[in-house]
Design a protein around this motif. Sequence first.
Motif, PDB file in Angstrom:
ATOM      1  N   SER A  21       0.817  -1.218   0.000  1.00 10.43           N
ATOM      2  CA  SER A  21       0.000   0.000   0.000  1.00 10.43           C
ATOM      3  C   SER A  21       0.847   1.262   0.000  1.00 10.43           C
ATOM      4  N   ALA A  29      -0.254  -1.432 -10.913  1.00 11.61           N
ATOM      5  CA  ALA A  29      -0.631  -2.841 -11.066  1.00 11.61           C
ATOM      6  C   ALA A  29       0.375  -3.578 -11.944  1.00 11.61           C
ATOM      7  N   THR A  43       2.535  -6.704 -10.703  1.00 10.09           N
ATOM      8  CA  THR A  43       2.428  -7.948 -11.474  1.00 10.09           C
ATOM      9  C   THR A  43       3.814  -8.457 -11.858  1.00 10.09           C
ATOM     10  N   ALA A  52      -1.730 -11.827  -3.652  1.00 11.08           N
ATOM     11  CA  ALA A  52      -2.696 -10.735  -3.493  1.00 11.08           C
ATOM     12  C   ALA A  52      -3.277 -10.405  -4.864  1.00 11.08           C
ATOM     13  N   PRO A  53      -4.169 -11.255  -5.393  1.00  9.46           N
ATOM     14  CA  PRO A  53      -4.664 -11.068  -6.761  1.00  9.46           C
ATOM     15  C   PRO A  53      -5.356  -9.739  -7.005  1.00  9.46           C
ATOM     16  N   GLU A  54      -5.894  -9.136  -5.951  1.00  2.48           N
ATOM     17  CA  GLU A  54      -6.570  -7.854  -6.120  1.00  2.48           C
ATOM     18  C   GLU A  54      -5.602  -6.748  -6.514  1.00  2.48           C
ATOM     19  N   LEU A  55      -4.302  -6.979  -6.339  1.00  6.37           N
ATOM     20  CA  LEU A  55      -3.292  -5.976  -6.683  1.00  6.37           C
ATOM     21  C   LEU A  55      -2.712  -6.192  -8.075  1.00  6.37           C
ATOM     22  N   ARG A  84      -2.530  -7.830 -12.298  1.00  2.00           N
ATOM     23  CA  ARG A  84      -3.203  -8.157 -13.555  1.00  2.00           C
ATOM     24  C   ARG A  84      -3.147  -9.673 -13.677  1.00  2.00           C
ATOM     25  N   THR A  85      -4.152 -10.323 -13.187  1.00  2.00           N
ATOM     26  CA  THR A  85      -4.093 -11.780 -13.031  1.00  2.00           C
ATOM     27  C   THR A  85      -4.013 -12.531 -14.358  1.00  2.00           C
TER      28      THR A  85
END
Length: 200
Positions: free
Chosen positions: A41, A67, A71, A114-117, A119-120
């Motif tokens: 963060s 992001a 990634t 932490a997939p929310e952070l 580009r999966t």
Amino acid sequence: MTSSKASANEQNSPDRPYHHGDLRRAILGAALDVIAADGPSALSLRGLARRAGVSHAAPAHHFKDRAGLLTAIAAEGFGLLATTLREATGLKEAGVRYVRFARDHPAHFQVMFAPELLRTGDLELTTARALAGDALREAVAAVPPGGRGTDARLAGVAAWALAHGFATLLLGHNLDGPVGERDPEEVFRELAGMLFRHAE
């Protein structure tokens, strides 16, 4: 022409050193330092540019946005994890190496899961993640069914949960009491022996 040269000289001045071909690595290194100290963060592209001593646009040139940078860190982490897992001899040692990776690369470890952070769908990330998963599955498959049960897939989940859970608790200092002064890797070997009785 003169203004262009002046601009170039300013960018390469001692106050704003140019990192030649290793600018991407310098930005990644600065990002890992920030994450290790203060968590994802706290990361900002402008802040990284200041730390790396480059123009504020340089990180965006390499990673486009936050992001993209995170990634790239996650993809690098999964690649490193895949390599270290493949060097293990047996499932128990694969788990030990998983825990060691988390301790040696805490910033990568924070970001990787932490997939929310991230580009999966990023190709580099999905490829590196698949390689790490394959390495763990191969280690599980090498254990005789009597030592892991008949469902290799569930055994893989159990092995991952044990190693990942132990590493996460360890990094969060939640195991300071139970582990004490003991080597965490030796503690993990004992735990793995309880769950996978015949694993090497």
